[in-house]
Scaffold this motif. Structure first.
Motif, PDB file in Angstrom:
ATOM      1  N   ARG A  94       0.830  -1.209   0.000  1.00 21.40           N
ATOM      2  CA  ARG A  94       0.000   0.000   0.000  1.00 21.40           C
ATOM      3  C   ARG A  94       0.862   1.255   0.000  1.00 21.40           C
ATOM      4  O   ARG A  94       0.532   2.248  -0.648  1.00 21.40           O
ATOM      5  N   GLU A  95       1.975   1.232   0.718  1.00 19.76           N
ATOM      6  CA  GLU A  95       2.869   2.389   0.726  1.00 19.76           C
ATOM      7  C   GLU A  95       3.430   2.642  -0.672  1.00 19.76           C
ATOM      8  O   GLU A  95       3.505   3.789  -1.129  1.00 19.76           O
ATOM      9  N   GLY A  96       3.785   1.569  -1.373  1.00 22.15           N
ATOM     10  CA  GLY A  96       4.261   1.717  -2.748  1.00 22.15           C
ATOM     11  C   GLY A  96       3.182   2.284  -3.652  1.00 22.15           C
ATOM     12  O   GLY A  96       3.457   3.139  -4.498  1.00 22.15           O
ATOM     13  N   GLU A  97       1.938   1.811  -3.477  1.00 18.58           N
ATOM     14  CA  GLU A  97       0.829   2.335  -4.280  1.00 18.58           C
ATOM     15  C   GLU A  97       0.618   3.827  -4.023  1.00 18.58           C
ATOM     16  O   GLU A  97       0.416   4.607  -4.949  1.00 18.58           O
ATOM     17  N   LEU A  98       0.674   4.215  -2.746  1.00 20.59           N
ATOM     18  CA  LEU A  98       0.488   5.625  -2.407  1.00 20.59           C
ATOM     19  C   LEU A  98       1.629   6.488  -2.945  1.00 20.59           C
ATOM     20  O   LEU A  98       1.405   7.591  -3.440  1.00 20.59           O
ATOM     21  N   GLN A  99       2.856   5.992  -2.848  1.00 16.78           N
ATOM     22  CA  GLN A  99       3.985   6.751  -3.369  1.00 16.78           C
ATOM     23  C   GLN A  99       3.887   6.904  -4.878  1.00 16.78           C
ATOM     24  O   GLN A  99       4.187   7.972  -5.422  1.00 16.78           O
TER      25      GLN A  99
ATOM     26  N   GLY B 287       3.355  10.424  -6.837  1.00 17.81           N
ATOM     27  CA  GLY B 287       4.520  10.784  -7.630  1.00 17.81           C
ATOM     28  C   GLY B 287       5.783  10.901  -6.806  1.00 17.81           C
ATOM     29  O   GLY B 287       6.661  11.684  -7.133  1.00 17.81           O
ATOM     30  N   LEU B 288       5.885  10.125  -5.729  1.00 13.87           N
ATOM     31  CA  LEU B 288       7.057  10.219  -4.861  1.00 13.87           C
ATOM     32  C   LEU B 288       8.157   9.242  -5.250  1.00 13.87           C
ATOM     33  O   LEU B 288       9.249   9.310  -4.707  1.00 13.87           O
TER      34      LEU B 288
ATOM     35  N   ASP C  34      12.730  12.726 -11.229  1.00 13.64           N
ATOM     36  CA  ASP C  34      13.731  13.670 -10.756  1.00 13.64           C
ATOM     37  C   ASP C  34      13.541  13.927  -9.260  1.00 13.64           C
ATOM     38  O   ASP C  34      12.479  14.353  -8.829  1.00 13.64           O
ATOM     39  N   PRO C  35      14.591  13.706  -8.441  1.00 11.58           N
ATOM     40  CA  PRO C  35      14.447  13.948  -7.005  1.00 11.58           C
ATOM     41  C   PRO C  35      14.161  15.407  -6.668  1.00 11.58           C
ATOM     42  O   PRO C  35      13.564  15.704  -5.644  1.00 11.58           O
ATOM     43  N   ALA C  36      14.568  16.332  -7.517  1.00 13.81           N
ATOM     44  CA  ALA C  36      14.333  17.750  -7.239  1.00 13.81           C
ATOM     45  C   ALA C  36      12.850  18.098  -7.381  1.00 13.81           C
ATOM     46  O   ALA C  36      12.378  19.062  -6.782  1.00 13.81           O
ATOM     47  N   ARG C  37      12.112  17.330  -8.160  1.00 19.45           N
ATOM     48  CA  ARG C  37      10.691  17.610  -8.373  1.00 19.45           C
ATOM     49  C   ARG C  37       9.813  16.990  -7.294  1.00 19.45           C
ATOM     50  O   ARG C  37       8.623  17.264  -7.250  1.00 19.45           O
ATOM     51  N   ARG C  38      10.377  16.131  -6.454  1.00 15.72           N
ATOM     52  CA  ARG C  38       9.594  15.512  -5.402  1.00 15.72           C
ATOM     53  C   ARG C  38       9.251  16.551  -4.339  1.00 15.72           C
ATOM     54  O   ARG C  38      10.062  17.424  -4.019  1.00 15.72           O
ATOM     55  N   PRO C  39       8.080  16.493  -3.761  1.00 15.82           N
ATOM     56  CA  PRO C  39       7.754  17.426  -2.681  1.00 15.82           C
ATOM     57  C   PRO C  39       8.618  17.147  -1.453  1.00 15.82           C
ATOM     58  O   PRO C  39       8.873  16.000  -1.108  1.00 15.82           O
TER      59      PRO C  39
END
Length: 111
Positions: free
Chosen positions: A63-68, A72-73, A77-82
């Motif tokens: 479920r954590e993978g589905e939510l990520q 879009g986590l 690009d790591p810079a675009r992640r919140p």
């Protein structure tokens, strides 16, 4: 004569059957047997609990993978992640009072 022999053999068979049943019951209800049965059931329960915990962890990871993925986590690009929010260090909150708990039964009602 055959009737007497029949009833004698029937009584003997019933006696053997009853003796076997009573002996098994006494063995099953002895303290050692009860302790072994309790230990076996505790081991079975522990194994079931471990399997349940494993299933829960696997479901949580899925479920954590589905939510990520939905947020879009993952990937990209790591810079675009919140980024997580940072709290300000200069807050005027009072320090927590330790050792004091509220108990509704200690309250004295004024009547």
């Amino acid at each position: 004569m055959f009737r007497r022999l029949f009833w004698f053999l029937t009584g003997a068979a019933t006696g053997v059957w009853a003796t076997t049943k009573v002996t098994r019951a006494v063995r099953r209800l002895s303290p050692d047997s009860l302790a072994a049965t309790a230990a076996d059931r505790a081991l079975e329960t522990g194994a079931r609990m471990r399997a349940f915990a494993h299933d829960v962890r696997a479901g949580m990871a899925q479920r954590e993978g589905e939510l990520q993925d939905a947020l879009g986590l993952t990937g990209g690009d790591p810079a675009r992640r919140p980024q997580p929010l940072e709290l300000e260090a200069d807050t005027d909150l009072p320090a927590p009072r330790r050792g004091l708990t509220y108990n509704a039964y200690d309250r004295k009602d004024e009547n």
